[in-house]
Design an enzyme around this catalytic site. Structure first.
Site, short mmCIF file in Angstrom:
data_model
loop_
_atom_site.label_atom_id
_atom_site.label_comp_id
_atom_site.label_asym_id
_atom_site.label_seq_id
_atom_site.Cartn_x
_atom_site.Cartn_y
_atom_site.Cartn_z
N HIS A 117 -55.98 53.25 -45.95
CA HIS A 117 -55.57 52.40 -47.07
C HIS A 117 -54.12 51.95 -46.98
CE1 HIS A 117 -54.45 56.46 -48.38
NE2 HIS A 117 -53.62 55.92 -49.25
N ASP A 118 -53.24 52.79 -46.47
CA ASP A 118 -51.81 52.42 -46.39
C ASP A 118 -51.34 52.16 -44.97
OD1 ASP A 118 -51.15 52.34 -49.06
OD2 ASP A 118 -50.57 54.44 -49.18
N LYS A 136 -48.18 50.18 -44.18
CA LYS A 136 -46.81 50.70 -44.41
C LYS A 136 -46.03 50.88 -43.12
CE LYS A 136 -47.38 53.08 -48.84
NZ LYS A 136 -47.33 54.39 -49.53
N HIS A 152 -56.81 48.03 -52.41
CA HIS A 152 -56.68 49.28 -53.16
C HIS A 152 -55.55 49.29 -54.19
CE1 HIS A 152 -53.63 50.05 -50.07
NE2 HIS A 152 -53.18 51.06 -50.81
N ASP A 201 -56.56 57.40 -54.53
CA ASP A 201 -55.15 57.33 -54.12
C ASP A 201 -54.22 57.66 -55.29
OD1 ASP A 201 -52.95 56.78 -52.47
OD2 ASP A 201 -52.91 54.68 -53.09
#
Length: 388
Positions: A245-246, A249, A298, A327
């Site tokens: 999901h991240d 980053k 998300h 999350d």
């Protein structure tokens, strides 16, 4: 009669070839398990409902520990293939596949013994007990390929023939080859999962505690998906895709990721690019479709107030709605340089009445939120078991 048997064996072999064709098309989607494969193949050879074939088939596969394991199958009501309990064959046993010759064995009781009762001494007692009838003939052949083993087919109508043996050999080839292929697919799948886990951990390495975070989010998301009644295949994909999901980053500067204070407007604007970065990093592979949906969606909110696209309601991919709640739960439970962790009970309160940042009625899919409250004890257990 010989021509009729030849035509019958040809038809059965053609059915097996059609099964191979369908299964090969589905290999990339992992649409079958070994047992399902055996059932499909065996169902095309076993006799019943006017079809020629054996009453029962014993499929015996070599085990990694040396012992062979097998089950007896037969048709019930002409359609349903049922298996016996697993039968373990010691490699020293006279029934072990290693003791069989490479040649196909065709045996009829009248050619081997004076009486059919004497003929029963040839067979494994558990196999005889499961079939529950006097065995009058059998055909045996080896299964090749990575699996290895043997097929023994019992009680053909009248006598077992060379034509019947041809069909059984075709079945052995089908099972051996498709088992080898399915094992290879599973190994490839394991490598794929390992690769995306490594990528997720690499992308999260800069942030404190996020290695455990991504594993927990996987588990939360899988629990939500399973308890929402989603198909098993989708639950599995969400369960390993949530950790991505991240992934975007990795494009965000560490001074922003690790800042021990709230972000200013410019920093927040940069941070909010990470869903789009993640979508781009994950590319257009069909295998990563769900991971891509999760990465881009998300941070969207049920009422349309989220980012990056301001999607609303069911316009947000379901996988993203699931991972959003997972999350947020883990972020609230976790300690960060700029915040203290909340207890499970405190998170339940936030998810019920909200706080200064979270409005559960506006931010979460009501169905996902309701599922969370139904299984919140599972979330608590996951966090406790996977936190240092």
């Amino acid at each position: 009669m010989t021509l009729e048997l030849c035509n019958t064996s040809l038809q059965q072999t053609q059915e097996l070839l059609r099964l191979v064709n369908v299964t090969l098309r589905n290999l990339s989607n992992r649409k079958f398990t070994d047992k399902e494969l055996y059932v499909e193949a065996l169902g095309r050879v076993l006799g019943g409902s006017g079809r020629r074939g054996p009453l029962s088939i014993f499929i015996l596969l070599n085990g990694k520990s040396g012992a062979s394991r097998g089950r007896v199958f037969h048709l019930s009501a002409g359609e349903i293939v049922e298996g016996s309990e697993e039968i373990l064959i010691d490699p020293a046993s006279v029934y072990a596949p290693e003791r069989l010759t490479d040649e196909v064995i065709i045996s009829n009781w009248c050619d081997a013994c004076e009486t059919v009762e004497e003929y029963q001494a040839y067979f494994h007692p558990t196999v005889k007990a499961y079939i529950g009838k006097l065995l009058t003939n059998f055909i045996c052949c080896h299964i090749g390929g990575e699996a290895g083993g043997a097929l023994l087919a019992f009680n053909y109508p009248g006598e077992a023939t060379e034509y019947d043996a041809m069909v059984l050999q075709s079945l052995a080839v089908v099972i051996g080859s498709l088992t080898t292929l399915s094992n290879s697919v599973r190994e490839t799948e394991k490598a794929f999962i390992y690769t995306i886990e490594s990528l997720a951990r690499a992308c999260e390495a800069a942030e404190e505690g996020t290695g455990e975070h991504i594993v927990r989010v996987n588990r939360y998301a899988g629990a939500l998906a399973a308890n929402m009644g989603l198909p098993v295949e989708l639950v599995e994909v969400i369960s390993y895709s949530a950790q991505m999901h991240d992934v975007g980053k990795i494009r965000v500067p560490n001074e922003i990721l690790l800042k021990p204070a709230p972000l200013d407007e410019d920093e927040l604007r940069i941070m909010r690019f990470h869903p789009a970065y993640g979508e781009k990093i994950l590319g257009d592979s069909p295998r990563l479709q769900i991971a891509r949906e999760i990465a881009i969606s998300h941070h969207e909110n049920w009422d349309g107030s989220g980012y990056p696209h301001g999607l609303r309601g069911e316009g947000i991919p379901l996988s993203g709605r699931i991972v959003k709640l997972a999350d947020v739960y883990d972020a609230l439970r976790s300690r960060r340089s700029y915040k203290e962790p909340l207890s499970h009970e405190e998170v339940l309160s936030v998810f019920t009445v909200g706080d200064r940042r979270i409005d559960p009625g506006r931010h979460f899919d009501p169905a996902v939120l309701a599922t969370f409250f139904a299984i919140e004890h599972i979330f608590a257990r996951i966090y406790k078991s996977m936190s240092t």
